[in-house]
Design a protein around this motif. Structure first.
Motif, PDB file in Angstrom:
ATOM      1  N   ARG A 121      21.990  67.507  17.025  1.00  0.00           N
ATOM      2  CA  ARG A 121      20.704  67.918  17.098  1.00  0.00           C
ATOM      3  C   ARG A 121      20.132  67.387  18.368  1.00  0.00           C
ATOM      4  O   ARG A 121      19.469  68.211  19.008  1.00  0.00           O
ATOM      5  N   ALA A 122      20.415  66.362  18.903  1.00  0.00           N
ATOM      6  CA  ALA A 122      20.122  65.791  20.138  1.00  0.00           C
ATOM      7  C   ALA A 122      20.132  66.862  21.409  1.00  0.00           C
ATOM      8  O   ALA A 122      19.495  66.545  22.226  1.00  0.00           O
ATOM      9  N   SER A 123      21.323  67.149  21.164  1.00  0.00           N
ATOM     10  CA  SER A 123      21.889  68.053  22.499  1.00  0.00           C
ATOM     11  C   SER A 123      21.780  68.989  22.302  1.00  0.00           C
ATOM     12  O   SER A 123      21.453  70.198  23.145  1.00  0.00           O
ATOM     13  N   PHE A 124      22.128  69.862  20.979  1.00  0.00           N
ATOM     14  CA  PHE A 124      22.238  71.343  20.560  1.00  0.00           C
ATOM     15  C   PHE A 124      21.016  71.841  20.223  1.00  0.00           C
ATOM     16  O   PHE A 124      20.599  73.158  20.081  1.00  0.00           O
ATOM     17  N   GLY A 125      20.103  70.945  19.510  1.00  0.00           N
ATOM     18  CA  GLY A 125      18.973  71.353  18.894  1.00  0.00           C
ATOM     19  C   GLY A 125      18.833  71.257  17.395  1.00  0.00           C
ATOM     20  O   GLY A 125      20.194  71.155  16.733  1.00  0.00           O
ATOM     21  N   VAL A 126      17.865  70.938  16.669  1.00  0.00           N
ATOM     22  CA  VAL A 126      17.832  70.827  15.329  1.00  0.00           C
ATOM     23  C   VAL A 126      18.428  71.838  14.452  1.00  0.00           C
ATOM     24  O   VAL A 126      19.268  71.682  13.686  1.00  0.00           O
ATOM     25  N   ILE A 127      18.347  73.270  15.112  1.00  0.00           N
ATOM     26  CA  ILE A 127      19.072  74.281  14.270  1.00  0.00           C
ATOM     27  C   ILE A 127      20.377  74.690  15.120  1.00  0.00           C
ATOM     28  O   ILE A 127      21.286  74.844  14.607  1.00  0.00           O
ATOM     29  N   GLY A 128      20.345  74.440  16.309  1.00  0.00           N
ATOM     30  CA  GLY A 128      21.430  74.925  17.181  1.00  0.00           C
ATOM     31  C   GLY A 128      22.588  73.866  16.727  1.00  0.00           C
ATOM     32  O   GLY A 128      23.720  74.159  17.103  1.00  0.00           O
ATOM     33  N   ALA A 129      22.356  72.789  16.336  1.00  0.00           N
ATOM     34  CA  ALA A 129      23.599  72.000  15.921  1.00  0.00           C
ATOM     35  C   ALA A 129      24.362  72.365  14.766  1.00  0.00           C
ATOM     36  O   ALA A 129      25.640  72.043  14.722  1.00  0.00           O
ATOM     37  N   GLY A 130      24.072  73.512  14.187  1.00  0.00           N
ATOM     38  CA  GLY A 130      24.747  74.374  13.277  1.00  0.00           C
ATOM     39  C   GLY A 130      25.937  74.993  13.912  1.00  0.00           C
ATOM     40  O   GLY A 130      26.981  75.186  13.285  1.00  0.00           O
TER      41      GLY A 130
ATOM     42  N   GLU B 174      12.265  62.552  15.062  1.00  0.00           N
ATOM     43  CA  GLU B 174      12.266  63.898  15.531  1.00  0.00           C
ATOM     44  C   GLU B 174      13.598  64.658  15.481  1.00  0.00           C
ATOM     45  O   GLU B 174      13.587  65.729  15.561  1.00  0.00           O
ATOM     46  N   LEU B 175      14.636  64.045  14.980  1.00  0.00           N
ATOM     47  CA  LEU B 175      15.841  64.703  14.769  1.00  0.00           C
ATOM     48  C   LEU B 175      15.897  65.332  13.568  1.00  0.00           C
ATOM     49  O   LEU B 175      16.681  66.493  13.323  1.00  0.00           O
ATOM     50  N   TYR B 176      14.752  65.107  12.621  1.00  0.00           N
ATOM     51  CA  TYR B 176      14.668  65.857  11.523  1.00  0.00           C
ATOM     52  C   TYR B 176      13.473  66.667  11.341  1.00  0.00           C
ATOM     53  O   TYR B 176      13.113  67.186  10.142  1.00  0.00           O
ATOM     54  N   GLU B 177      12.584  67.009  12.581  1.00  0.00           N
ATOM     55  CA  GLU B 177      11.635  67.644  12.520  1.00  0.00           C
ATOM     56  C   GLU B 177      11.512  68.999  13.267  1.00  0.00           C
ATOM     57  O   GLU B 177      12.484  69.148  14.163  1.00  0.00           O
ATOM     58  N   LYS B 178      10.591  69.844  12.791  1.00  0.00           N
ATOM     59  CA  LYS B 178      10.618  71.093  13.504  1.00  0.00           C
ATOM     60  C   LYS B 178       9.720  71.172  14.774  1.00  0.00           C
ATOM     61  O   LYS B 178       9.002  72.330  15.233  1.00  0.00           O
ATOM     62  N   ARG B 179       9.245  69.891  15.225  1.00  0.00           N
ATOM     63  CA  ARG B 179       8.670  69.849  16.485  1.00  0.00           C
ATOM     64  C   ARG B 179       9.232  68.579  17.483  1.00  0.00           C
ATOM     65  O   ARG B 179      10.211  67.764  16.855  1.00  0.00           O
ATOM     66  N   GLY B 180       8.863  68.389  18.758  1.00  0.00           N
ATOM     67  CA  GLY B 180       9.430  67.258  19.130  1.00  0.00           C
ATOM     68  C   GLY B 180      10.600  67.986  20.514  1.00  0.00           C
ATOM     69  O   GLY B 180      10.814  69.040  20.447  1.00  0.00           O
TER      70      GLY B 180
ATOM     71  N   TYR C 148      13.731  72.170  21.096  1.00  0.00           N
ATOM     72  CA  TYR C 148      14.073  72.839  22.262  1.00  0.00           C
ATOM     73  C   TYR C 148      13.383  74.261  22.430  1.00  0.00           C
ATOM     74  O   TYR C 148      11.989  74.122  22.181  1.00  0.00           O
ATOM     75  N   GLU C 149      14.054  75.136  22.223  1.00  0.00           N
ATOM     76  CA  GLU C 149      13.571  76.596  22.359  1.00  0.00           C
ATOM     77  C   GLU C 149      13.983  77.183  21.027  1.00  0.00           C
ATOM     78  O   GLU C 149      15.064  77.654  20.713  1.00  0.00           O
ATOM     79  N   ARG C 150      12.910  76.972  20.013  1.00  0.00           N
ATOM     80  CA  ARG C 150      13.194  77.729  18.535  1.00  0.00           C
ATOM     81  C   ARG C 150      14.010  77.253  18.008  1.00  0.00           C
ATOM     82  O   ARG C 150      14.839  77.655  17.137  1.00  0.00           O
ATOM     83  N   GLY C 151      14.564  76.058  18.099  1.00  0.00           N
ATOM     84  CA  GLY C 151      15.423  75.088  17.581  1.00  0.00           C
ATOM     85  C   GLY C 151      16.863  75.082  18.435  1.00  0.00           C
ATOM     86  O   GLY C 151      17.742  74.377  17.709  1.00  0.00           O
ATOM     87  N   TYR C 152      17.022  75.553  19.292  1.00  0.00           N
ATOM     88  CA  TYR C 152      18.374  75.795  19.878  1.00  0.00           C
ATOM     89  C   TYR C 152      18.013  75.201  21.464  1.00  0.00           C
ATOM     90  O   TYR C 152      17.110  75.375  22.003  1.00  0.00           O
ATOM     91  N   ASN C 153      19.141  74.560  22.021  1.00  0.00           N
ATOM     92  CA  ASN C 153      19.130  74.079  23.392  1.00  0.00           C
ATOM     93  C   ASN C 153      20.014  75.027  24.188  1.00  0.00           C
ATOM     94  O   ASN C 153      21.064  74.769  23.824  1.00  0.00           O
ATOM     95  N   PRO C 154      19.639  76.015  24.719  1.00  0.00           N
ATOM     96  CA  PRO C 154      20.514  76.840  25.479  1.00  0.00           C
ATOM     97  C   PRO C 154      21.489  76.371  26.334  1.00  0.00           C
ATOM     98  O   PRO C 154      22.563  76.823  26.740  1.00  0.00           O
TER      99      PRO C 154
ATOM    100  N   MET D 249      14.836  63.224  29.144  1.00  0.00           N
ATOM    101  CA  MET D 249      13.616  63.262  28.291  1.00  0.00           C
ATOM    102  C   MET D 249      12.992  62.124  27.448  1.00  0.00           C
ATOM    103  O   MET D 249      13.921  61.116  27.515  1.00  0.00           O
ATOM    104  N   THR D 250      12.011  62.068  27.302  1.00  0.00           N
ATOM    105  CA  THR D 250      11.509  60.693  26.714  1.00  0.00           C
ATOM    106  C   THR D 250      11.762  60.585  25.100  1.00  0.00           C
ATOM    107  O   THR D 250      11.943  61.507  24.515  1.00  0.00           O
ATOM    108  N   SER D 251      12.328  59.294  25.189  1.00  0.00           N
ATOM    109  CA  SER D 251      12.893  58.931  23.647  1.00  0.00           C
ATOM    110  C   SER D 251      12.247  57.423  23.296  1.00  0.00           C
ATOM    111  O   SER D 251      12.381  56.694  24.002  1.00  0.00           O
ATOM    112  N   ASN D 252      11.473  57.550  22.200  1.00  0.00           N
ATOM    113  CA  ASN D 252      10.890  56.399  21.865  1.00  0.00           C
ATOM    114  C   ASN D 252      11.695  55.525  20.646  1.00  0.00           C
ATOM    115  O   ASN D 252      12.634  55.997  20.199  1.00  0.00           O
TER     116      ASN D 252
END
Length: 477
Positions: free
Chosen positions: A95-104, A405-411, A415-421, A474-477
């Motif tokens: 999810r960190a690279s592909f997006g929370v949804i894009g990791a699929g 943030e790896l488990y959230e719909k924000r942050g 990326y862009e609607r859950g996907y990192n193009p 990108m900022t990571s806390n």
């Protein structure tokens, strides 16, 4: 720490949530036995023998296995690190690279390969059970001679399904049941290999003529075999180079998983491949023809007690690698798609069903198909995924992730609607370049290096796209 008390449970459940300190109990021995259990399997035994059939000498085949496993150990250890540091499985790391949804996307690609391997290993385990039943059940050969469907007769299908249910039963008892099973299964498999080696030396009064046979390919012809063979060795564990966080998230420490894997993978793969070559060589002396399949070899033994013990060990060996390598990870991958509805057990069941539907056991019927098609083609898909994960975690983010943030719909990871193009484009670029040689003859050399080519292209493209879009990391806390 991430709690399931989050206001949005769409992207989390207890099976893919970060592990707690209480869950991190896997020691160096657990990772060592895990790799012994996974590496000591029938496809490993057959692999070096397949290289000899293609023209390599025995020592060239074994050296190829050793070098290939040293190479694939690098991405395995690199992707293992975030699993231990943050307690997250592969689909969550993706999810960190592909997006929370894009990791699929990488999760599905990995799951399909896992289901394919599940089918192959289940067919092998079923074959061992069928040989077992032929010994102890009167008239079982009636079922073994009754029709065929998708390459297996009725007896084969019954044996296949029996072994299939054994796999599913273990998975339904959870990941800790996998840990307990692997802890004793791994050493048992090694004992089987050593037993066959002792028999080979005794029966053939040495190791047979195979060790004296020179390579059949030289010069350009040698490299035409060696490069795809090396790629296939890397591809053999390209799956685990992605989803190794599924296991290292339970590690007591980075040191435990790193040393366990460094000691467990290259040596055990090389030793077991070597045993396969030496025993196959001895069969030429004893039976006057090469028998590269250990199950077929066991069928030539006349001591029923020894035969039953050996076949039992084969079943345990195959069950060991199938549960750990081919069900655990696809189960987590499928959870990524439907975390609200799938559990670890349900994901494992779906993997098992896919393994039946794909009928991939047909792929191991021919060394050319097994090495040049199955192993090398999926290498072209998995190499780019490994590259993107490594480039993102080690280079772009400097090993810093915001787990919440790896488990959230924000942050940042949505990326862009859950996907990192940018990750998707890098993946597509890597796949196209690595596999284009399969359909364009003039570029066939690219396909021979499929895992390596796909890895390099995706790694470079991903970093270029990410830095050009975001500048510094990108900022990571």
């Amino acid at each position: 720490m991430v709690s399931q008390a989050n206001d949005d449970l769409t992207y989390i459940n207890r099976d893919i949530a970060p592990t707690t300190p209480e869950q991190r109990q896997w020691s160096l021995y657990n990772y060592l036995s895990l790799w012994i259990g996974m590496a000591h399997n029938i496809p490993t035994y057959l692999m070096a023998g397949g290289f000899i059939v293609l023209g390599l000498s025995w020592w060239q085949a074994i050296l190829t296995v050793f070098i290939g496993n040293l190479i694939v150990l690098i991405p395995i250890l690199l992707n293992a690190h975030p699993g231990t540091k943050y307690g997250i499985p592969f689909p969550v790391l993706a999810r960190a690279s592909f997006g929370v949804i894009g990791a699929g996307i990488p999760a599905v690609l990995r799951a399909l390969v896992g289901a394919g391997w599940f089918g192959i290993e289940t067919a092998i385990g079923g074959q061992a059970i069928q040989t077992f039943l032929l010994l102890i059940v009167p008239h079982w050969n009636h079922f073994s001679n009754t029709g065929t469907f998708l390459g297996m007769n009725l007896g084969g299908w019954i044996s296949f399904l029996l072994f299939w249910f054994l796999n599913v039963w273990i998975i339904y008892h959870g990941i800790q049941a996998v840990k307990r099973f692997e802890a004793w299964a791994g050493p048992l498999v090694l004992l089987l290999g050593v037993g066959l080696l002792i028999w080979a030396v005794s029966a053939a009064h040495g190791f047979g003529p195979l060790l004296n046979a020179p390579a059949k390919v030289h010069g350009a012809a040698f490299w035409a075999v060696e490069i795809p063979a090396l790629t296939s060795v890397v591809g053999f564990w390209a799956t685990l180079s992605l989803n190794i966080p599924d296991f290292t998230r339970f590690a007591k420490s980075q040191k435990a998983q790193e040393w366990g894997q460094a000691l467990g993978l290259p040596l055990t793969m090389t030793i077991f491949s070597g045993i396969g070559v030496l025993v196959t060589s001895a069969t030429i002396v004893v039976f006057h023809h090469a028998i590269s399949d250990p199950i077929t070899l066991l069928g030539h033994f006349h001591n029923v007690v020894i035969l039953l013990i050996s076949l039992g060990a084969v079943v345990v060996a195959t069950l060991s690698v199938n549960v750990a390598a081919n069900i655990v990870s696809p189960a987590y991958d499928l959870i990524q798609l439907f975390p609200r509805h799938l559990t670890f057990a349900r994901g494992g069941l779906i993997t098992g069903i896919l393994g039946i539907l794909m009928a991939p056991w047909l792929l191991i019927s021919n060394p050319h198909i097994y090495i040049f098609t199955w192993l090398n083609v999926y290498s072209g898909f998995l190499g780019p995924i490994a590259a993107i994960l490594i480039a993102d975690y080690w280079i772009f983010r400097h090993r810093q992730l915001d787990v919440k943030e790896l488990y959230e719909k924000r942050g940042q990871y949505f990326y862009e609607r859950g996907y990192n193009p940018r990750a998707i484009w890098a993946l597509v670029a890597g796949i196209i370049v690595s596999l284009i040689g399969k359909v364009v003859p003039s570029l066939s050399w690219l396909f021979n290096y499929s895992w390596f080519v796909g890895f390099i292209v995706a790694f470079i493209v991903y970093l270029i796209l990410m830095y050009s879009h975001y500048g510094s990391s990108m900022t990571s806390n």
